[in-house]
Scaffold this motif. Structure first.
Motif, PDB file in Angstrom:
ATOM      1  N   LYS A   1      29.471  41.372  40.872  1.00  0.00           N
ATOM      2  CA  LYS A   1      29.973  42.708  41.192  1.00  0.00           C
ATOM      3  C   LYS A   1      31.394  42.634  41.729  1.00  0.00           C
ATOM      4  N   ARG A   2      31.635  41.689  42.624  1.00  0.00           N
ATOM      5  CA  ARG A   2      32.965  41.573  43.215  1.00  0.00           C
ATOM      6  C   ARG A   2      33.996  41.227  42.154  1.00  0.00           C
ATOM      7  N   GLU A   3      33.670  40.275  41.279  1.00  0.00           N
ATOM      8  CA  GLU A   3      34.609  39.894  40.226  1.00  0.00           C
ATOM      9  C   GLU A   3      34.902  41.061  39.291  1.00  0.00           C
ATOM     10  N   HIS A   4      33.879  41.856  38.977  1.00  0.00           N
ATOM     11  CA  HIS A   4      34.056  43.000  38.091  1.00  0.00           C
ATOM     12  C   HIS A   4      35.002  44.026  38.719  1.00  0.00           C
ATOM     13  N   LEU A   5      34.797  44.328  40.012  1.00  0.00           N
ATOM     14  CA  LEU A   5      35.659  45.291  40.686  1.00  0.00           C
ATOM     15  C   LEU A   5      37.103  44.807  40.735  1.00  0.00           C
ATOM     16  N   GLU A   6      37.284  43.537  40.994  1.00  0.00           N
ATOM     17  CA  GLU A   6      38.652  43.013  41.086  1.00  0.00           C
ATOM     18  C   GLU A   6      39.335  43.000  39.725  1.00  0.00           C
ATOM     19  N   ARG A   7      38.572  42.822  38.642  1.00  0.00           N
ATOM     20  CA  ARG A   7      39.183  42.916  37.295  1.00  0.00           C
ATOM     21  C   ARG A   7      39.655  44.333  37.002  1.00  0.00           C
ATOM     22  N   LEU A   8      38.999  45.311  37.651  1.00  0.00           N
ATOM     23  CA  LEU A   8      39.397  46.705  37.466  1.00  0.00           C
ATOM     24  C   LEU A   8      40.556  47.100  38.378  1.00  0.00           C
ATOM     25  N   GLY A   9      41.053  46.147  39.165  1.00  0.00           N
ATOM     26  CA  GLY A   9      42.183  46.423  40.047  1.00  0.00           C
ATOM     27  C   GLY A   9      41.784  46.904  41.420  1.00  0.00           C
ATOM     28  N   ILE A  10      40.511  46.807  41.769  1.00  0.00           N
ATOM     29  CA  ILE A  10      40.026  47.236  43.086  1.00  0.00           C
ATOM     30  C   ILE A  10      39.961  46.022  44.006  1.00  0.00           C
ATOM     31  N   THR A  11      40.653  46.091  45.130  1.00  0.00           N
ATOM     32  CA  THR A  11      40.626  45.011  46.111  1.00  0.00           C
ATOM     33  C   THR A  11      39.337  45.095  46.923  1.00  0.00           C
ATOM     34  N   VAL A  12      38.628  43.996  47.002  1.00  0.00           N
ATOM     35  CA  VAL A  12      37.364  43.958  47.744  1.00  0.00           C
ATOM     36  C   VAL A  12      37.561  43.136  49.021  1.00  0.00           C
ATOM     37  N   VAL A  13      37.303  43.770  50.146  1.00  0.00           N
ATOM     38  CA  VAL A  13      37.358  43.099  51.449  1.00  0.00           C
ATOM     39  C   VAL A  13      35.926  42.751  51.852  1.00  0.00           C
TER      40      VAL A  13
END
Length: 354
Positions: A303-315
């Motif tokens: 999930k984290r990798e998918h969000l970051e590929r979409l340009g969303i920074t995950v903290v």
């Protein structure tokens, strides 16, 4: 000789009161006390008493809690830590001649654990020390010791770093909990102990679950139920800390507890906080290691990798970080929000209440 008679020409003022009252056979012999003298003092009506094999209380009457704990540790310790020998003064009375051993200042490879340790950690849900019929003491697995009297030997392949409480080495809370829970069948008692560990800020749920897993206690239904309550309690406390982080450190308000979805597509997953204008997501990791959690951790990473590929920074924030370094975590979030203007725009996502 009576219990007020000095055992050596060397004054004992450098020792604590309990260390002057509780001694082993080795310490007494080093101070010039023979086996015959020990036996005489320990006869019915004598001034001394034997608390455990090779451990003596040098006064009559019931042992105090402190005396009992030190006696247990003296029995279980591989070798009490002693001060350097001091030469005997010539003509000063009975002594070893070559020097004398002091009573123990610490204990090697032994620490209090189980319910006694929790009582020392001031758990309100643990029985008072005075009411315990036995004291659990943690020792290395290969030690040749047997449980006797008020001592129950608990073995472990790896000794944790002890916590010193009033000069007594005590197992850290997660380990003490696991050793206590191993012998408790009452689900309510187990739940109260585990819940207090979190509510009282003694430790994080993950540390408790890790010790319970190592002790192979998660196959017991009443322990599993208590762990589920523990994790729910831990999450509620962590969420409260997260709200405080945003409020007290002047961060912009996020949307709380949301799911993200691609337009017309599948869910991307749930988040504890999301700043849509900055494309910054925060996930509070309150999960703990469990025997069957590999799939859960893999799903989280995907999930984290998918969000970051979409340009969303995950903290990624853990309850321990929120508890121990809230200001530092606020700085991490603020930095991510400020950096959003330097990144390419993130993919459009739909934000749904969770």
């Amino acid at each position: 000789m009576n219990h007020n008679t000095p055992l050596s020409p060397r004054p004992l003022r450098h020792l604590s009161d309990v260390q002057q009252r509780v001694m082993t056979t080795a310490h007494l012999r080093a101070r010039g006390v023979s086996t015959a003298d020990i036996n005489t003092q320990c006869r019915p009506g004598g001034s001394w008493q034997q608390l455990l094999p090779g451990v003596f209380l040098l006064r009559p009457g019931p042992a105090t809690i402190e005396e009992r704990l030190h006696a247990v540790l003296m029995y279980a310790a591989r070798s009490p830590v002693t001060e350097p020998a001091v030469p005997t003064q010539p003509g000063a009375g009975a002594g070893t001649g070559a020097g004398e051993a002091a009573a123990p200042q610490g204990y090697d490879d032994a620490m209090i654990t189980g319910l006694a340790a929790l009582a020392l950690h001031r758990f309100a849900s643990a029985p008072p020390l005075l009411s315990l019929d036995r004291v659990d003491v943690l020792v290395p697995r290969l030690r040749r010791l047997r449980s006797t009297g008020c001592v129950r030997i608990v073995r472990t392949p790896g000794m944790p770093e002890p916590v010193r409480i009033g000069g007594v080495p005590v197992a850290p809370v997660p380990r003490a909990l696991a050793d206590a829970v191993a012998d408790i069948t009452d689900a309510g008692v187990v739940r109260r102990l585990l819940t207090e560990a979190v509510r009282g800020n003694h430790c994080e749920p993950a540390a408790v679950v890790r010790e319970l897993t190592h002790a192979r206690l998660l196959s017991r239904p009443h322990v599993v139920d208590a762990v589920d309550s523990l994790l729910a309690e831990g999450r509620a406390i962590a969420e409260d800390r997260l709200y405080r982080l945003v409020r007290e450190h002047g961060l912009p308000d996020p949307v709380w507890n949301v799911d993200l979805r691609l337009p017309g597509g599948p869910l991307l997953g749930g988040l504890d906080a999301y700043w849509p204008d900055h494309a910054v997501a925060l996930e509070l990791d309150t999960r703990a290691p469990r025997q069957d959690d590999d799939a859960m951790w893999s799903e989280y990473a995907r999930k984290r990798e998918h969000l970051e590929r979409l340009g969303i920074t995950v903290v990624h924030v853990t309850p321990k970080k929120l508890r121990d370094s809230m200001e530092q975590q606020a700085t991490v979030v603020r930095t991510a929000l400020m950096a959003s203007g330097d990144r390419d725009p993130a993919a459009y996502v739909v934000v749904l209440p969770r």
